[in-house]
Motif scaffolding. Structure first.
Motif, mmCIF file in Angstrom:
data_model
loop_
_atom_site.group_PDB
_atom_site.id
_atom_site.type_symbol
_atom_site.label_atom_id
_atom_site.label_comp_id
_atom_site.label_asym_id
_atom_site.label_seq_id
_atom_site.Cartn_x
_atom_site.Cartn_y
_atom_site.Cartn_z
ATOM 1 N N ALA A 6 16.220 2.153 -3.607
ATOM 2 C CA ALA A 6 15.335 3.239 -3.195
ATOM 3 C C ALA A 6 13.893 2.812 -3.358
ATOM 4 N N PRO A 7 13.048 3.159 -2.409
ATOM 5 C CA PRO A 7 11.635 2.795 -2.539
ATOM 6 C C PRO A 7 10.993 3.554 -3.690
ATOM 7 N N PRO A 8 9.916 3.024 -4.243
ATOM 8 C CA PRO A 8 9.224 3.726 -5.329
ATOM 9 C C PRO A 8 8.822 5.131 -4.897
ATOM 10 N N ARG A 9 9.095 6.101 -5.758
ATOM 11 C CA ARG A 9 8.765 7.476 -5.414
ATOM 12 C C ARG A 9 7.268 7.700 -5.556
ATOM 13 N N PRO A 10 6.681 8.461 -4.661
ATOM 14 C CA PRO A 10 5.241 8.721 -4.754
ATOM 15 C C PRO A 10 4.959 9.839 -5.740
ATOM 16 N N ASP A 11 3.740 9.871 -6.235
ATOM 17 C CA ASP A 11 3.330 10.993 -7.065
ATOM 18 C C ASP A 11 2.716 12.063 -6.174
ATOM 19 N N ALA A 12 2.059 13.042 -6.818
ATOM 20 C CA ALA A 12 1.531 14.176 -6.050
ATOM 21 C C ALA A 12 0.506 13.752 -5.013
ATOM 22 N N SER A 13 -0.184 12.660 -5.270
ATOM 23 C CA SER A 13 -1.225 12.225 -4.339
ATOM 24 C C SER A 13 -0.676 11.309 -3.263
ATOM 25 N N GLY A 14 0.633 11.011 -3.324
ATOM 26 C CA GLY A 14 1.226 10.171 -2.307
ATOM 27 C C GLY A 14 1.243 8.700 -2.627
ATOM 28 N N VAL A 15 0.668 8.299 -3.776
ATOM 29 C CA VAL A 15 0.667 6.893 -4.158
ATOM 30 C C VAL A 15 2.019 6.549 -4.772
ATOM 31 N N PRO A 16 2.733 5.532 -4.290
ATOM 32 C CA PRO A 16 4.058 5.208 -4.832
ATOM 33 C C PRO A 16 3.964 4.706 -6.266
ATOM 34 N N LEU A 17 4.916 5.112 -7.115
ATOM 35 C CA LEU A 17 4.980 4.697 -8.506
ATOM 36 C C LEU A 17 6.112 3.698 -8.686
ATOM 37 N N LEU A 18 5.881 2.694 -9.512
ATOM 38 C CA LEU A 18 6.870 1.645 -9.737
ATOM 39 C C LEU A 18 7.853 2.076 -10.823
ATOM 40 N N PRO A 19 9.180 2.081 -10.519
ATOM 41 C CA PRO A 19 10.156 2.399 -11.567
ATOM 42 C C PRO A 19 10.493 1.195 -12.438
ATOM 43 N N CYS A 30 -3.561 -13.981 -15.550
ATOM 44 C CA CYS A 30 -4.428 -13.762 -16.701
ATOM 45 C C CYS A 30 -4.449 -12.281 -17.068
ATOM 46 N N VAL A 31 -4.414 -11.411 -16.047
ATOM 47 C CA VAL A 31 -4.474 -9.960 -16.262
ATOM 48 C C VAL A 31 -3.363 -9.305 -15.452
ATOM 49 N N LEU A 32 -2.629 -8.399 -16.076
ATOM 50 C CA LEU A 32 -1.576 -7.644 -15.397
ATOM 51 C C LEU A 32 -1.754 -6.166 -15.720
ATOM 52 N N ASN A 33 -1.983 -5.363 -14.683
ATOM 53 C CA ASN A 33 -2.213 -3.925 -14.834
ATOM 54 C C ASN A 33 -1.053 -3.183 -14.189
ATOM 55 N N LEU A 34 -0.199 -2.568 -15.002
ATOM 56 C CA LEU A 34 0.934 -1.773 -14.543
ATOM 57 C C LEU A 34 0.791 -0.317 -14.980
ATOM 58 N N SER A 35 -0.412 0.121 -15.206
ATOM 59 C CA SER A 35 -0.642 1.441 -15.781
ATOM 60 C C SER A 35 -0.318 2.557 -14.796
ATOM 61 N N PHE A 36 0.114 3.690 -15.375
ATOM 62 C CA PHE A 36 0.369 4.936 -14.646
ATOM 63 C C PHE A 36 1.344 4.734 -13.495
ATOM 64 N N ASN A 37 2.513 4.242 -13.886
ATOM 65 C CA ASN A 37 3.650 4.165 -12.984
ATOM 66 C C ASN A 37 4.797 4.947 -13.613
ATOM 67 N N ALA A 38 6.038 4.588 -13.266
ATOM 68 C CA ALA A 38 7.212 5.287 -13.806
ATOM 69 C C ALA A 38 8.102 4.310 -14.556
ATOM 70 N N LEU A 39 7.505 3.350 -15.244
ATOM 71 C CA LEU A 39 8.270 2.328 -15.956
ATOM 72 C C LEU A 39 8.941 2.927 -17.188
ATOM 73 N N ALA A 40 10.258 2.730 -17.297
ATOM 74 C CA ALA A 40 10.990 3.187 -18.472
ATOM 75 C C ALA A 40 11.258 2.052 -19.447
#
Length: 664
Positions: A6-19, A30-40
């Motif tokens: 299933a594709p990443p589900r979007p939030d209220a603003s329509g931006v897809p979140l990564l599960p 050097c830098v990895l930003n995974l903030s504000f997604n749906a990572l469990a």
């Protein structure tokens, strides 16, 4: 047939979140930003997959734990894990020895792990707001959240201050969404500031990183800035990659790239905004380090409770002697000179005759006449002259005749003479042990008129003594064995390998070097024994230890003020917790004596009497001493930790002495 993922589900603003964390992320980031997604959860092999990672932002997800493998991110300097559901932090986080910034605000932490105390050297920013800490740890982290905002920003790097100033972060998730014009302006200012930082670093000549290591991946959710800001930040990153080997400036002083996603929740910037001054962070870390060090499971002592052994260093005399013999044997023998060999043998014989004459004069002019005249008691004579009569008998009756006979033979082989008499050279051990005390005794008795007059008359009556005083002649036996070693080394270097004396000289030189080493070691042990005996007599209450023991050596002594004595206490089912136990006497100045296996704390009375108060075993760590951020000397014992205050340089010196106490 399997269903497609299933594709990443979007939030209220329509931006897809990564599960989940995508598998196609490059591993040389050097830098990895995974903030504000749906990572469990994070990948179990996180440390192996991103070995070059310097900054990781996983804020605003649904993480309940971090993988133990996170401790393998040995390049990590910034970790932002705010706004998750973390109930604990893994012990492996104490292995991140380069970590400078840690944000764990707004989680479910009841305690901070003691392993964080292992990061006292590196961690400078710690954000812990919004966690349901228990009573003990709520008091512990109080200084981290109670300081005014300006004080809490004091420990943050200038780059982080710039990021906060540019973004206007407040740490609230319900702040109004910025307008497009504000986004463009912030992105432009961010880009200009980054380029200025880059130019400044290039001028300073800082070491850059390879192009592959300067990559940055941003996969943030809806709380990130707009595409305009993202594009500007990406343009900055591209500019940095293309800038060449000196482009590390915009990555800060440690090669880290500032995150362009500066307006989301309590992520990187919120952690910076909530960060207290560095001194408060260090104070908390040292308290956590106390809890870590007091846990028996983290001790370094063996099963039998003995202090871990360290290899003893060879003495300088032994090492230098062995190297000189080896050089003579392997390098100089091929250029040996028979004429030079004859000169060395002549010097050996002449100096031996002179040495025996000196011993005869000391015994015949001073020792025996003073004994007959009863100028000194027999015990005083024995203390001053030691076993010099036995040494004279050996050289006069045995060694000198043997050397004279060997040199008179055609081969002039003296190696066998030294080998056959090497055991007798151990007579010098007794003399070397007593020489220091003998010199002090001679100086003391010289204050008596009868003794000084007798010695002055003896020197006038015997012209061959020259201008050398009695104590100068008493020093001659101490110097004789090193003189033999020098002569044998020179003789070996001027003896051809085919000469019948060559192998015997080599064996004799090695045996003599061994004897000298033994004499020096026995002298050191004798001095230690004497010192321990004097300390035993001086310190009231030390007889219960006792101090004099074959394995014990004194190292140093100094006065320190006892600041605190920390001991572990039980705190419910959660296990141990830290407790600053203010024992009677805390805050007073004590005299501390360091030995190879323990530390003594002694009170100082008005009459300067020393009384033993407490003994610290120093068995919990091979290196139990540190100097804290407040220049306090911190010492770990098996059952407690003490903090001592004194001169900063003295604290550093004592930390080195304590940690090197087991070395020879």
């Amino acid at each position: 047939m399997d269903k497609p993922a299933a594709p990443p589900r979007p939030d209220a603003s329509g931006v897809p979140l990564l599960p989940t964390v995508p598998n196609d992320i490059p591993g040389n980031l050097c830098v990895l930003n995974l903030s504000f997604n749906a990572l469990a959860r994070l990948p179990a092999d996180l440390g192996d997959s991103f070995a070059t990672l310097c900054s990781l932002d996983i804020s605003g997800n649904q993480l309940t734990s971090l993988p133990e493998d996170i401790g393998r991110l040995q390049s990590l300097r910034e970790l932002y894990a705010n706004r998750n559901a973390l109930a604990s932090l893994p012990n492996s986080i104490g292995s991140l020895h380069k970590l400078e910034v840690l944000g764990v605000s707004d989680n479910r932490l009841a305690r901070l792990p003691p392993c964080l105390g292992l990061l006292t050297e590196s961690l400078r920013v710690l954000a812990v707001d919004g966690n349901p800490f228990d009573g003990v740890h709520q008091a512990l982290v109080g200084p981290l959240v109670a300081a005014p905002l300006e004080d809490r920003l004091r420990g943050i790097r200038p780059r982080e201050r710039m990021r906060k100033a540019l973004t206007g972060m407040s740490g609230k998730t319900d702040r109004p969404k910025p307008s497009d014009g504000t986004r463009r302006r912030d992105a432009k200012e961010y880009r200009l500031a980054a380029i200025k930082n880059l130019l400044a670093a290039s001028i300073a000549g800082r070491r850059g990183r390879s192009e592959s290591a300067l990559q940055t991946v941003h996969m943030a959710g809806s709380s990130s800035t707009s595409s305009t800001s993202d594009n500007a930040a990406a343009e900055v990153a591209t500019t940095l990659v293309e800038a060449g080997p000196n482009s590390a400036g915009a990555f800060g002083r440690d090669g880290m790239c500032p995150s362009p996603h500066g307006t989301h929740g309590t992520s990187a910037n919120a952690a910076s905004a909530a960060a207290p001054d560095e001194a408060s962070v260090k104070c908390v870390l040292w308290q956590l380090r106390d809890e870590w060090d007091l846990d028996p499971a983290n001790g370094e002592s063996g099963r039998n409770g003995h202090t871990p052994s360290r290899p003893r260093r060879r003495t300088a005399a032994c090492a230098s002697g062995a190297s000189a013999i080896g050089r003579a044997y392997h390098e100089k023998a091929s250029t040996a000179s028979s004429g030079q060999r004859m000169k060395i043998l002549s010097e050996l014989l002449v100096t031996e005759v002179t040495y025996v004459d000196t011993l005869k004069n000391v015994v015949g002019v001073f020792l025996n006449p003073m004994r007959e005249a009863k100028v000194l008691s027999e015990s005083e004579l024995r203390e001053i002259f030691s076993n010099i009569e036995v040494i004279l008998a050996f050289h006069n009756d045995h060694f000198l005749p043997a050397i004279t006979h060997a040199i008179s033979q055609p081969t002039m082989a003296v190696g066998s003479v030294f080998l056959s008499h090497s055991a007798h050279f151990r007579l010098y051990s007794t003399y070397a042990n007593n020489h220091g005390a003998g010199t002090r005794s001679l100086s003391a008795v010289m204050s008596r008129r009868a003794v000084s007059s007798f010695i002055q008359r003896a020197r006038r009556d015997v012209t061959q003594l020259g201008q050398v005083s009695l104590d100068g002649h008493l020093l001659t036996p101490v110097q004789r064995l090193p003189r033999y070693r020098m002569l044998l080394t020179d003789l070996l270097s001027n003896t051809l390998p085919a000469h019948p004396d060559h192998e015997l000289l080599f064996s004799a030189a090695k045996e003599l070097d061994k004897v000298i080493h033994e004499v020096n070691e026995k002298k050191r042990a004798f001095e230690q024994h004497s010192l321990l005996r004097r300390l035993q007599e001086r310190i009231v209450g030390s007889a219960a230890i006792p101090l004099v023991a074959p394995h014990r050596a004194f190292r140093c002594a100094a006065n320190f003020r006892l600041q605190a004595c920390i001991e572990s206490t039980a705190s419910g089912p959660g296990g141990g917790s830290i407790a600053a136990s203010r024992h009677a006497g805390t805050g007073y100045v004590y005299r501390y004596f360091l030995f190879s296996d323990m530390l003594l704390q002694c009170s100082i009375a008005a009459n300067k009497e020393l009384r033993l108060c407490r003994t610290y075993g120093l068995h919990a760590r091979a290196a139990p001493a540190d100097v804290t951020h407040a220049n306090e000397l911190r010492i770990v014992d098996t059952g407690c930790i003490i903090y001592l205050k004194g001169d900063a340089d003295e604290a550093q010196r004592w930390a080195r002495e304590i940690n090197n106490r087991l070395e020879g």
